[in-house]
Design a protein around this motif. Structure first.
Motif, PDB file in Angstrom:
ATOM      1  N   MET A 247      46.443  41.927  38.953  1.00 36.34           N
ATOM      2  CA  MET A 247      47.530  41.635  39.879  1.00 36.34           C
ATOM      3  C   MET A 247      47.082  40.549  40.864  1.00 36.34           C
ATOM      4  SD  MET A 247      49.636  44.223  42.314  1.00 36.34           S
ATOM      5  CE  MET A 247      51.169  44.370  41.428  1.00 36.34           C
ATOM      6  N   ILE A 248      48.014  39.813  41.330  1.00 34.61           N
ATOM      7  CA  ILE A 248      47.726  38.698  42.230  1.00 34.61           C
ATOM      8  C   ILE A 248      46.967  39.173  43.468  1.00 34.61           C
ATOM      9  CG2 ILE A 248      48.734  36.920  43.721  1.00 34.61           C
ATOM     10  CD1 ILE A 248      51.087  36.810  41.766  1.00 34.61           C
ATOM     11  N   THR A 249      47.357  40.291  44.011  1.00 41.61           N
ATOM     12  CA  THR A 249      46.744  40.787  45.244  1.00 41.61           C
ATOM     13  C   THR A 249      45.243  40.972  45.080  1.00 41.61           C
ATOM     14  OG1 THR A 249      48.792  41.939  45.782  1.00 41.61           O
ATOM     15  CG2 THR A 249      46.831  42.593  47.001  1.00 41.61           C
ATOM     16  N   GLU A 250      44.826  41.593  43.988  1.00 37.40           N
ATOM     17  CA  GLU A 250      43.397  41.830  43.769  1.00 37.40           C
ATOM     18  C   GLU A 250      42.635  40.521  43.591  1.00 37.40           C
ATOM     19  OE1 GLU A 250      45.727  43.803  42.038  1.00 37.40           O
ATOM     20  OE2 GLU A 250      45.403  45.460  43.429  1.00 37.40           O
ATOM     21  N   TYR A 251      43.198  39.614  42.796  1.00 37.64           N
ATOM     22  CA  TYR A 251      42.546  38.311  42.601  1.00 37.64           C
ATOM     23  C   TYR A 251      42.446  37.562  43.929  1.00 37.64           C
ATOM     24  CZ  TYR A 251      43.082  38.890  37.538  1.00 37.64           C
ATOM     25  OH  TYR A 251      43.019  39.335  36.242  1.00 37.64           O
TER      26      TYR A 251
ATOM     27  N   LEU B  11      48.678  29.201  40.664  1.00 34.97           N
ATOM     28  CA  LEU B  11      47.998  30.449  41.019  1.00 34.97           C
ATOM     29  C   LEU B  11      46.718  30.618  40.211  1.00 34.97           C
ATOM     30  CD1 LEU B  11      51.016  32.900  41.310  1.00 34.97           C
ATOM     31  CD2 LEU B  11      49.407  32.335  43.143  1.00 34.97           C
ATOM     32  N   SER B  12      46.794  30.332  38.924  1.00 32.54           N
ATOM     33  CA  SER B  12      45.622  30.508  38.067  1.00 32.54           C
ATOM     34  C   SER B  12      44.472  29.600  38.489  1.00 32.54           C
ATOM     35  CB  SER B  12      45.976  30.276  36.602  1.00 32.54           C
ATOM     36  OG  SER B  12      46.171  28.912  36.312  1.00 32.54           O
ATOM     37  N   LYS B  13      44.774  28.383  38.873  1.00 29.28           N
ATOM     38  CA  LYS B  13      43.729  27.440  39.286  1.00 29.28           C
ATOM     39  C   LYS B  13      43.074  27.875  40.593  1.00 29.28           C
ATOM     40  CE  LYS B  13      43.713  24.862  35.831  1.00 29.28           C
ATOM     41  NZ  LYS B  13      42.604  25.084  34.898  1.00 29.28           N
ATOM     42  N   VAL B  14      43.855  28.243  41.576  1.00 27.02           N
ATOM     43  CA  VAL B  14      43.307  28.637  42.873  1.00 27.02           C
ATOM     44  C   VAL B  14      42.554  29.965  42.773  1.00 27.02           C
ATOM     45  CG1 VAL B  14      43.872  29.286  45.245  1.00 27.02           C
ATOM     46  CG2 VAL B  14      45.005  27.326  44.197  1.00 27.02           C
ATOM     47  N   LEU B  15      43.081  30.890  41.966  1.00 26.18           N
ATOM     48  CA  LEU B  15      42.459  32.203  41.851  1.00 26.18           C
ATOM     49  C   LEU B  15      41.363  32.236  40.787  1.00 26.18           C
ATOM     50  CD1 LEU B  15      45.663  34.403  42.148  1.00 26.18           C
ATOM     51  CD2 LEU B  15      43.945  33.952  43.916  1.00 26.18           C
ATOM     52  N   ASP B  16      41.213  31.144  40.051  1.00 23.94           N
ATOM     53  CA  ASP B  16      40.175  31.014  39.019  1.00 23.94           C
ATOM     54  C   ASP B  16      40.315  32.103  37.954  1.00 23.94           C
ATOM     55  OD1 ASP B  16      38.032  29.721  37.851  1.00 23.94           O
ATOM     56  OD2 ASP B  16      36.556  31.007  38.829  1.00 23.94           O
ATOM     57  N   VAL B  17      41.517  32.233  37.442  1.00 23.72           N
ATOM     58  CA  VAL B  17      41.823  33.207  36.395  1.00 23.72           C
ATOM     59  C   VAL B  17      42.823  32.553  35.451  1.00 23.72           C
ATOM     60  CG1 VAL B  17      43.675  34.287  37.717  1.00 23.72           C
ATOM     61  CG2 VAL B  17      42.463  35.613  36.001  1.00 23.72           C
ATOM     62  N   SER B  18      42.850  32.975  34.204  1.00 28.07           N
ATOM     63  CA  SER B  18      43.765  32.343  33.243  1.00 28.07           C
ATOM     64  C   SER B  18      45.220  32.703  33.546  1.00 28.07           C
ATOM     65  CB  SER B  18      43.419  32.776  31.814  1.00 28.07           C
ATOM     66  OG  SER B  18      43.779  34.119  31.599  1.00 28.07           O
TER      67      SER B  18
ATOM     68  N   ARG C  68      42.341  38.823  46.965  1.00 28.07           N
ATOM     69  CA  ARG C  68      41.341  39.469  47.830  1.00 28.07           C
ATOM     70  C   ARG C  68      39.918  39.154  47.373  1.00 28.07           C
ATOM     71  NH1 ARG C  68      44.565  45.171  48.628  1.00 28.07           N
ATOM     72  NH2 ARG C  68      46.010  44.383  50.216  1.00 28.07           N
ATOM     73  N   MET C  69      39.712  39.050  46.065  1.00 28.70           N
ATOM     74  CA  MET C  69      38.379  38.700  45.552  1.00 28.70           C
ATOM     75  C   MET C  69      37.966  37.301  46.013  1.00 28.70           C
ATOM     76  SD  MET C  69      38.023  40.471  41.767  1.00 28.70           S
ATOM     77  CE  MET C  69      39.006  39.248  40.975  1.00 28.70           C
ATOM     78  N   LYS C  70      38.948  36.448  46.237  1.00 26.32           N
ATOM     79  CA  LYS C  70      38.688  35.091  46.728  1.00 26.32           C
ATOM     80  C   LYS C  70      38.694  35.025  48.255  1.00 26.32           C
ATOM     81  CE  LYS C  70      38.347  32.615  42.984  1.00 26.32           C
ATOM     82  NZ  LYS C  70      37.169  31.815  42.701  1.00 26.32           N
ATOM     83  N   HIS C  71      38.882  36.175  48.890  1.00 28.12           N
ATOM     84  CA  HIS C  71      38.910  36.273  50.361  1.00 28.12           C
ATOM     85  C   HIS C  71      39.974  35.369  50.979  1.00 28.12           C
ATOM     86  CE1 HIS C  71      35.267  38.629  50.036  1.00 28.12           C
ATOM     87  NE2 HIS C  71      34.748  37.673  49.272  1.00 28.12           N
ATOM     88  N   LEU C  72      41.167  35.405  50.376  1.00 32.54           N
ATOM     89  CA  LEU C  72      42.284  34.599  50.869  1.00 32.54           C
ATOM     90  C   LEU C  72      43.384  35.509  51.408  1.00 32.54           C
ATOM     91  CD1 LEU C  72      42.671  32.130  47.868  1.00 32.54           C
ATOM     92  CD2 LEU C  72      41.767  31.563  50.118  1.00 32.54           C
ATOM     93  N   THR C  73      44.023  35.050  52.461  1.00 30.17           N
ATOM     94  CA  THR C  73      45.222  35.738  52.943  1.00 30.17           C
ATOM     95  C   THR C  73      46.406  35.235  52.110  1.00 30.17           C
ATOM     96  OG1 THR C  73      45.783  34.024  54.551  1.00 30.17           O
ATOM     97  CG2 THR C  73      44.301  35.807  55.302  1.00 30.17           C
TER      98      THR C  73
END
Length: 64
Positions: free
Chosen positions: A1-5, A48-55, A7-12
């Motif tokens: 989920m977006i929220t977990e990704y 979202l995928s680029k900023v969160l570093d997820v596919s 938070r892992m990146k320490h972003l609000t």
């Protein structure tokens, strides 16, 4: 989920919205399940995928 990704990146939410160019309200709606990311424009999922570093696939799959 977006929220977990996010938070892992320490972003609000506000920071993620700024980095992706996605309106804060839309981002909140995706995180709260009010909008489906699988129905979003491809560019939204891509950003979202680029900023969160997820596919892109992982983001959409996590929603299911």
């Amino acid at each position: 989920m977006i929220t977990e990704y996010r938070r892992m990146k320490h972003l609000t939410q506000k920071e993620l919205a700024a980095k992706t160019g996605i309106p804060l309200k839309s981002l909140k709606d995706y995180e709260q399940g009010q909008r489906q990311l699988s129905k979003a424009a491809a560019i939204t999922v891509y950003r979202l995928s680029k900023v969160l570093d997820v596919s892109m696939e992982a983001l959409i799959k996590e929603e299911s």
